[in-house]
Design an enzyme around this catalytic site. Structure first.
Site, PDB file in Angstrom:
ATOM      1  N   TYR A  27       0.860  -1.192   0.000  1.00  0.00           N
ATOM      2  CA  TYR A  27       0.000   0.000   0.000  1.00  0.00           C
ATOM      3  C   TYR A  27       0.895   1.241   0.000  1.00  0.00           C
ATOM      4  CZ  TYR A  27      -3.552  -3.410   1.437  1.00  0.00           C
ATOM      5  OH  TYR A  27      -4.384  -4.496   1.519  1.00  0.00           O
ATOM      6  N   HIS A  96      -0.517 -12.280   0.554  1.00  0.00           N
ATOM      7  CA  HIS A  96      -1.377 -11.427  -0.263  1.00  0.00           C
ATOM      8  C   HIS A  96      -2.008 -12.196  -1.426  1.00  0.00           C
ATOM      9  CE1 HIS A  96      -1.565  -6.773  -0.419  1.00  0.00           C
ATOM     10  NE2 HIS A  96      -2.734  -7.294  -0.650  1.00  0.00           N
ATOM     11  N   GLY A 183     -15.931   1.640  -2.293  1.00  0.00           N
ATOM     12  CA  GLY A 183     -16.690   2.880  -2.115  1.00  0.00           C
ATOM     13  C   GLY A 183     -17.970   2.970  -2.912  1.00  0.00           C
TER      14      GLY A 183
END
Length: 304
Positions: A27, A96, A183
């Site tokens: 990130y 991951h 989102g």
């Protein structure tokens, strides 16, 4: 937002009894972890921080066609994460993505060694199937599985359901990432939304192209209609649905805004009846989702 804003937001989250923070070396390539260190200083006894390993980087740039879960890289990432975050132990250390070149048994053994050394408390995996979990667990018990799961991607739930039926005696939790579909289920994105080409991968995803957004807005409208009569937002409907499904489901919504943090946390207090869950799921299932969640390369790294 600037780092000072991020630090204030994390402090507000802790004061509101948020204890689980999820990050990864990838990130911003260490940037998110380092912000975490500055944010969590003085609070590390009150929080549980997880991070991830497995992506391959060369000179700070991700090699997207390859993964790297060799023992050397796992240990390197672990040491970097501990140093970046300023903690002595990682709560959970996730793989991951599966590395086809490294047997999962080797990964599990390395994580087991890190547990014995006190560098991590638990380990987990992201986007894997039941067979991979079974093989890994034989070597070192797997604590949590992380997969994308929300109203627009319920395959994760079906896959995890199979994993859970197989592994219900030993896997402790299912952690849905992107529980608001990056989102979208918050209801603030439409076909005219433009994403930052330098710092927002949504502009590359099939599901976030204007035609797909226009079609998928019907799903947001269903959540809005359901929530409006109950005094809750579309984001709260989406999060509460996950929280009401099973006690071992722990969604990890992310945000940069205090208002969204407060909105998300209020979802913890919402209880749906079984009839409400059925009503909601039927209404959403009647609407086909348009667009893949990832491009072909990213999709190829996810176990079915």
């Amino acid at each position: 937002p600037d780092e000072k804003t991020c630090i204030r937001l994390i402090h507000e989250a802790i004061e509101r009894d948020v204890t689980l923070f999820d990050t990864a070396e990838s990130y911003g390539y260490h940037k998110n972890e380092k912000t975490g260190r500055r944010s969590l200083k003085g609070y590390t006894d009150r929080v549980f921080v997880s991070s991830k390993f497995g992506h391959k980087f060369v000179n700070g740039v991700q090699v997207k066609t390859e993964e790297d879960s060799t023992p050397t890289n796992i240990r390197r990432v672990c040491e970097n994460s501990l140093r970046n975050l300023g903690v002595e132990t990682l709560g959970i250390f996730y793989q991951h993505r599966v590395d086809p070149a490294t047997p999962i048994e080797v990964v599990a053994e390395t994580c087991g060694e890190l547990i014995r050394e006190g560098k991590i408390l638990h380990w987990g995996m992201c986007e894997v199937n039941a067979e991979t979990i079974r093989r890994a667990h034989k070597v070192c018990p797997v604590t949590a599985i992380q997969s994308e799961y929300h109203f627009m991607h319920r395959a994760g739930g079906r896959k995890t359901g199979r994993c859970w039926r197989f592994a219900r005696n030993w896997v402790s939790g299912f952690v849905p990432y992107s529980p608001l579909n990056r989102g979208f289920l918050g209801g603030m994105i439409n076909e005219y939304t433009r994403f930052d080409t330098a710092n927002d991968n949504r502009q590359t995803l099939p599901r976030f192209q204007p035609e797909a957004i226009r079609a998928n807005t019907r799903i947001v409208e269903v959540l809005n209609a359901f929530g409006r009569t109950r005094g809750i937002t579309t984001a709260q409907v989406a999060l509460a649905w996950l929280l009401n499904r099973r006690p071992f489901i722990v969604p990890i919504p992310g945000t940069t805004k205090l208002s969204h943090l407060e909105e998300n946390l209020r979802a913890c207090d919402i209880v749906f009846t079984s009839e409400e869950v059925t009503e909601l799921e039927k209404a959403v299932a009647a609407i086909p989702v348009v667009g893949s969640r990832y491009d072909a390369l990213q999709e190829s790294k996810i176990q079915k």
